[in-house]
Design a protein around this motif. Structure first.
Motif, PDB file in Angstrom:
ATOM      1  N   ALA A 102      -2.852   5.042 -11.003  1.00 45.45           N
ATOM      2  CA  ALA A 102      -2.977   4.542  -9.639  1.00 45.45           C
ATOM      3  C   ALA A 102      -2.387   3.145  -9.497  1.00 45.45           C
ATOM      4  O   ALA A 102      -1.739   2.832  -8.492  1.00 45.45           O
ATOM      5  N   VAL A 103      -2.595   2.295 -10.492  1.00 46.06           N
ATOM      6  CA  VAL A 103      -1.983   0.967 -10.468  1.00 46.06           C
ATOM      7  C   VAL A 103      -0.465   1.109 -10.477  1.00 46.06           C
ATOM      8  O   VAL A 103       0.252   0.402  -9.744  1.00 46.06           O
ATOM      9  N   GLY A 104       0.045   2.038 -11.284  1.00 43.46           N
ATOM     10  CA  GLY A 104       1.484   2.279 -11.323  1.00 43.46           C
ATOM     11  C   GLY A 104       2.031   2.720  -9.979  1.00 43.46           C
ATOM     12  O   GLY A 104       3.067   2.210  -9.509  1.00 43.46           O
ATOM     13  N   PHE A 105       1.345   3.649  -9.314  1.00 44.52           N
ATOM     14  CA  PHE A 105       1.796   4.102  -8.003  1.00 44.52           C
ATOM     15  C   PHE A 105       1.659   2.988  -6.957  1.00 44.52           C
ATOM     16  O   PHE A 105       2.442   2.934  -6.007  1.00 44.52           O
ATOM     17  N   ALA A 115       6.238  -0.610   0.784  1.00 46.57           N
ATOM     18  CA  ALA A 115       5.120  -0.085   1.574  1.00 46.57           C
ATOM     19  C   ALA A 115       3.832  -0.772   1.123  1.00 46.57           C
ATOM     20  O   ALA A 115       3.034  -0.178   0.380  1.00 46.57           O
ATOM     21  N   PRO A 116       3.613  -2.026   1.536  1.00 45.04           N
ATOM     22  CA  PRO A 116       2.437  -2.763   1.065  1.00 45.04           C
ATOM     23  C   PRO A 116       1.120  -2.144   1.495  1.00 45.04           C
ATOM     24  O   PRO A 116       0.115  -2.282   0.795  1.00 45.04           O
ATOM     25  N   ARG A 117       1.090  -1.454   2.620  1.00 49.04           N
ATOM     26  CA  ARG A 117      -0.149  -0.814   3.060  1.00 49.04           C
ATOM     27  C   ARG A 117      -0.611   0.221   2.036  1.00 49.04           C
ATOM     28  O   ARG A 117      -1.764   0.223   1.601  1.00 49.04           O
ATOM     29  N   GLU A 118       0.338   1.096   1.663  1.00 51.43           N
ATOM     30  CA  GLU A 118       0.009   2.116   0.666  1.00 51.43           C
ATOM     31  C   GLU A 118      -0.252   1.490  -0.703  1.00 51.43           C
ATOM     32  O   GLU A 118      -1.096   1.982  -1.463  1.00 51.43           O
ATOM     33  N   GLY A 119       0.464   0.408  -1.014  1.00 49.87           N
ATOM     34  CA  GLY A 119       0.243  -0.265  -2.292  1.00 49.87           C
ATOM     35  C   GLY A 119      -1.164  -0.811  -2.417  1.00 49.87           C
ATOM     36  O   GLY A 119      -1.830  -0.653  -3.453  1.00 49.87           O
ATOM     37  N   ILE A 120      -1.649  -1.445  -1.355  1.00 46.27           N
ATOM     38  CA  ILE A 120      -3.014  -1.979  -1.354  1.00 46.27           C
ATOM     39  C   ILE A 120      -4.030  -0.850  -1.484  1.00 46.27           C
ATOM     40  O   ILE A 120      -5.020  -0.959  -2.216  1.00 46.27           O
ATOM     41  N   ILE A 121      -3.780   0.235  -0.791  1.00 45.48           N
ATOM     42  CA  ILE A 121      -4.703   1.373  -0.850  1.00 45.48           C
ATOM     43  C   ILE A 121      -4.739   1.960  -2.260  1.00 45.48           C
ATOM     44  O   ILE A 121      -5.822   2.302  -2.771  1.00 45.48           O
ATOM     45  N   TRP A 125      -7.955   2.523  -4.706  1.00 45.00           N
ATOM     46  CA  TRP A 125      -8.324   3.769  -5.387  1.00 45.00           C
ATOM     47  C   TRP A 125      -8.445   3.555  -6.894  1.00 45.00           C
ATOM     48  O   TRP A 125      -9.314   4.156  -7.540  1.00 45.00           O
ATOM     49  N   ALA A 126      -7.578   2.720  -7.452  1.00 38.96           N
ATOM     50  CA  ALA A 126      -7.682   2.413  -8.882  1.00 38.96           C
ATOM     51  C   ALA A 126      -9.032   1.779  -9.187  1.00 38.96           C
ATOM     52  O   ALA A 126      -9.680   2.096 -10.201  1.00 38.96           O
ATOM     53  N   PHE A 127      -9.480   0.898  -8.305  1.00 36.14           N
ATOM     54  CA  PHE A 127     -10.794   0.261  -8.471  1.00 36.14           C
ATOM     55  C   PHE A 127     -11.910   1.302  -8.426  1.00 36.14           C
ATOM     56  O   PHE A 127     -12.832   1.282  -9.258  1.00 36.14           O
TER      57      PHE A 127
END
Length: 221
Positions: A102-105, A115-121, A125-127
């Motif tokens: 998830a961190v990789g994605f 796409a920072p929105r998806e990156g933050i999400i 999810w990784a958390f």
């Protein structure tokens, strides 16, 4: 089709969060988990059959679609475990592997897709998957209430709202700072709700102890 599946994932994550909190029995959530798991497994296969060639666009499609399998296997595993009574440690250790994926994605969304929105999400999810690793594989049961509330809150804005806003075409109108604020609010609110639950449990335990002491005193008298 992908956003429709994402909407179903939001509902499943909500139910699983409520199951961790004790509002839903594990076997009561099993069917929904298995249904979403199967749907999340089949859909990427179908979407990827539409991809041809080996250019950058084809690889970008794979990067955008394949991560759905991370959710699919999680839900399938949880649903089957609930029905069969198998230990959750296996899926717990799987969650640790998913943390790194998830961190990789998340980085892919930041650096390749812009796409920072998806990156933050994805980092959110990784958390969450990290919390499930601690809860299921490490037995950190004290984190159960916090983990449950994080799952419930994330199910609303990281999954369900994302799917709906993409379907109506309003996703990119949301400012990036709103996702940073939502991340902070998720953690703080989950901590407050978990702390409140802990206080309630302590109070209930004290009442039980006091009642027992009173009965013992009455019996002695």
């Amino acid at each position: 089709m992908g956003y429709a599946v994402l909407l179903m994932i939001g509902g499943t994550l909500l139910i699983n969060g409520l199951a961790v909190l004790g509002y839903v029995q594990g076997n009561g959530a099993a069917i929904y988990n298995i249904f979403t798991g199967v749907l999340g497994t089949v859909t990427p296969f179908y979407l990827l059959t539409q991809v041809s060639g080996s250019d950058a666009a084809a690889f970008d499609t794979v990067l955008a679609v394949a991560p759905m399998w991370l959710f699919a296997l999680t839900f399938l595993w949880v649903g089957i475990n609930s029905l069969t009574g198998h230990t959750p440690t296996g899926v717990g250790w799987y969650c640790l592997w998913v943390v790194f994926a998830a961190v990789g994605f998340g980085l892919v969304n930041f650096l390749r897709f812009d796409a920072p929105r998806e990156g933050i999400i994805w980092l959110n999810w990784a958390f969450l998957w990290g919390l499930f690793w601690l809860l299921l594989a490490q037995g950190r049961t004290r984190l159960a209430t916090f983990t449950g509330w994080v799952a419930v809150i994330q199910s609303i804005w990281t999954v369900s709202a994302q799917a709906f806003m993409n379907m109506v075409g309003g996703w990119t109108t949301i400012p990036v700072w709103a996702f940073i604020v939502a991340t902070a609010v998720t953690i703080v609110l989950a901590l407050l709700l978990a702390g409140r639950a802990g206080v309630s449990e302590d109070a209930a335990s004290d009442e039980v102890v006091q009642a027992g002491t009173h009965r013992m005193s009455a019996a002695s008298a």
